[in-house]
Design a protein around this motif. Structure first.
Motif, PDB file in Angstrom:
ATOM      1  N   GLY A 140       5.518   3.538   7.431  1.00 46.85           N
ATOM      2  CA  GLY A 140       6.276   2.301   7.548  1.00 46.85           C
ATOM      3  C   GLY A 140       6.006   1.456   8.766  1.00 46.85           C
ATOM      4  O   GLY A 140       6.420   0.302   8.833  1.00 46.85           O
ATOM      5  N   GLY A 141       5.298   2.009   9.751  1.00 43.06           N
ATOM      6  CA  GLY A 141       5.107   1.283  11.003  1.00 43.06           C
ATOM      7  C   GLY A 141       4.090   0.163  10.926  1.00 43.06           C
ATOM      8  O   GLY A 141       4.181  -0.820  11.651  1.00 43.06           O
ATOM      9  N   ARG A 142       3.112   0.321  10.042  1.00 47.56           N
ATOM     10  CA  ARG A 142       2.077  -0.694   9.876  1.00 47.56           C
ATOM     11  C   ARG A 142       1.703  -0.742   8.394  1.00 47.56           C
ATOM     12  O   ARG A 142       0.692  -0.179   7.973  1.00 47.56           O
ATOM     13  CB  ARG A 142       0.864  -0.354  10.743  1.00 47.56           C
ATOM     14  CG  ARG A 142      -0.106  -1.518  10.908  1.00 47.56           C
ATOM     15  CD  ARG A 142      -1.346  -1.065  11.667  1.00 47.56           C
ATOM     16  NE  ARG A 142      -1.170  -1.033  13.096  1.00 47.56           N
ATOM     17  CZ  ARG A 142      -2.017  -0.437  13.939  1.00 47.56           C
ATOM     18  NH1 ARG A 142      -3.076   0.202  13.468  1.00 47.56           N
ATOM     19  NH2 ARG A 142      -1.802  -0.452  15.241  1.00 47.56           N
ATOM     20  N   PRO A 143       2.535  -1.395   7.582  1.00 51.21           N
ATOM     21  CA  PRO A 143       2.428  -1.296   6.116  1.00 51.21           C
ATOM     22  C   PRO A 143       1.085  -1.704   5.529  1.00 51.21           C
ATOM     23  O   PRO A 143       0.718  -1.223   4.461  1.00 51.21           O
ATOM     24  CB  PRO A 143       3.546  -2.224   5.630  1.00 51.21           C
ATOM     25  CG  PRO A 143       4.518  -2.284   6.760  1.00 51.21           C
ATOM     26  CD  PRO A 143       3.686  -2.197   8.000  1.00 51.21           C
ATOM     27  N   ARG A 144       0.331  -2.568   6.199  1.00 50.40           N
ATOM     28  CA  ARG A 144      -0.921  -3.065   5.616  1.00 50.40           C
ATOM     29  C   ARG A 144      -2.159  -2.325   6.122  1.00 50.40           C
ATOM     30  O   ARG A 144      -3.273  -2.716   5.809  1.00 50.40           O
ATOM     31  CB  ARG A 144      -1.061  -4.565   5.899  1.00 50.40           C
ATOM     32  CG  ARG A 144       0.014  -5.404   5.217  1.00 50.40           C
ATOM     33  CD  ARG A 144      -0.160  -6.890   5.529  1.00 50.40           C
ATOM     34  NE  ARG A 144       0.859  -7.689   4.891  1.00 50.40           N
ATOM     35  CZ  ARG A 144       2.075  -7.895   5.383  1.00 50.40           C
ATOM     36  NH1 ARG A 144       2.407  -7.339   6.545  1.00 50.40           N
ATOM     37  NH2 ARG A 144       2.958  -8.632   4.743  1.00 50.40           N
ATOM     38  N   ASP A 145      -1.932  -1.267   6.880  1.00 53.44           N
ATOM     39  CA  ASP A 145      -3.060  -0.514   7.427  1.00 53.44           C
ATOM     40  C   ASP A 145      -3.391   0.634   6.486  1.00 53.44           C
ATOM     41  O   ASP A 145      -2.620   1.591   6.363  1.00 53.44           O
ATOM     42  CB  ASP A 145      -2.699   0.013   8.813  1.00 53.44           C
ATOM     43  CG  ASP A 145      -3.907   0.607   9.544  1.00 53.44           C
ATOM     44  OD1 ASP A 145      -4.546   1.516   8.963  1.00 53.44           O
ATOM     45  OD2 ASP A 145      -4.197   0.177  10.674  1.00 53.44           O
TER      46      ASP A 145
END
Length: 318
Positions: A193-198
């Motif tokens: 959830g911390g960097r959804p597009r990674d």
């Protein structure tokens, strides 16, 4: 394996959390962690991790009440405490901190002459072990991660075509007083959830399976470990080839997780493991655990929705 997949599928249909990814992202956004990840704000991430650590070993309600009354440890609390003119030699680095031995109740430690002026006594933690964990985590983030835990995670995940969180967990598990389970739960939330597009973060998070006693014991009681010639005691073998984590990952290849949330990847071992845990945990469905089952003999199956499919192997015979 066919019976294992069928049984795990039934568990997932009942207990798999719906909208798991969306809920994780919403929680981290509300907590300010998404912003902290984007800005590489290690102090904010430290505060969040210390709060998670504070819930170890006690009911959530009691831990939360203590935090509300006494406050949360901040990055600056430790940083400023380390600036005292004659610091304890244990506090020189992450590697020298080993063996601090601080006990809050006894007001003792491994270097008692330095204790009156030591920063660790001023930290608002519930006990000495947690106070040591707060300091050890700070030193880990400062010395091992170079003050940039997000960059450190990126470096670890960029070195493989198939992102794997295991090296990160292996490094974190040596932080004093912090259980693998607690740090793994924090890490899986951060990755998902911390960097959804990674892509790398997402791939590593979906594959991160956390085996606790509830998950291991269910795989044993159900007969799945017997079926796959994989019987073992709870511990490191859970993560070995043909261990609990391996079985869950193999099952996940044939259980389409998109049926439990449209944002889910089709292969989602973490979701499968979470469904099994929820089936057992007292805080969730509370069906298959030691509170309800006399593990000296096979489970009676009373009230269990999968009784007719379960082999009901006595746990204490493992």
């Amino acid at each position: 394996m066919r019976r294992a997949i069928s049984l795990i599928q039934r568990i997932c249909d009942m207990t798999a959390p719906r909208n798991y990814l969306a809920d994780t992202r919403e929680y981290l956004a509300r907590a300010g962690i998404v912003t902290a990840v984007a800005t590489h704000d290690t102090p904010a991430l430290y505060r969040w991790l210390v709060e998670i650590i504070s819930y170890q070993g006690i009911a959530d309600r009691i831990a939360r009440d203590y935090l509300d009354r006494h406050g949360r440890v901040q990055w600056a609390d430790v940083a400023n405490g380390l600036k005292c003119p004659d610091p304890c030699p244990k506090l020189a680095s992450y590697w020298t901190f080993h063996g601090c031995g601080y006990r809050k109740s006894a007001c003792s430690c491994a270097v008692p002459l330095r204790l009156p002026s030591c920063l660790i006594t001023a930290l608002p933690m519930r006990n000495g072990r947690l106070a040591q964990s707060a300091v050890a985590l700070y030193l880990f983030l400062r010395d091992v991660c170079g003050g940039d835990v997000i960059g450190w995670i990126d470096d670890h995940l960029s070195g493989s075509h198939e992102p794997n969180a295991a090296p990160i967990i292996n490094a974190w598990r040596h932080i004093h007083g912090v259980s693998d389970k607690v740090l793994s739960l924090a890490l899986v939330a951060l990755l998902l959830g911390g960097r959804p597009r990674d892509f790398r973060w997402q791939a590593a998070g979906t594959q991160l399976v956390i085996i606790d006693t509830l998950v291991h014991n269910w795989l044993h009681r159900s007969g799945i470990l017997n079926d796959l010639d994989a019987r073992h005691r709870y511990g490191p073998k859970c993560y070995a080839p043909n261990g609990c984590a391996d079985i869950i990952r193999r099952a996940a290849l044939l259980i389409d997780a998109r049926r439990y949330g449209r944002d889910n990847p089709s292969v989602f071992p973490r979701l499968i493991q979470s469904a099994i845990w929820r089936f057992c945990a007292a805080d969730a469905f509370d069906i298959c655990d030691g509170n309800r089952i006399d593990d000296r003999k096979p489970c009676t199956g009373a009230g269990c929705p999968i009784m007719r499919y379960c082999n009901r192997v006595a746990l204490w015979n493992e």
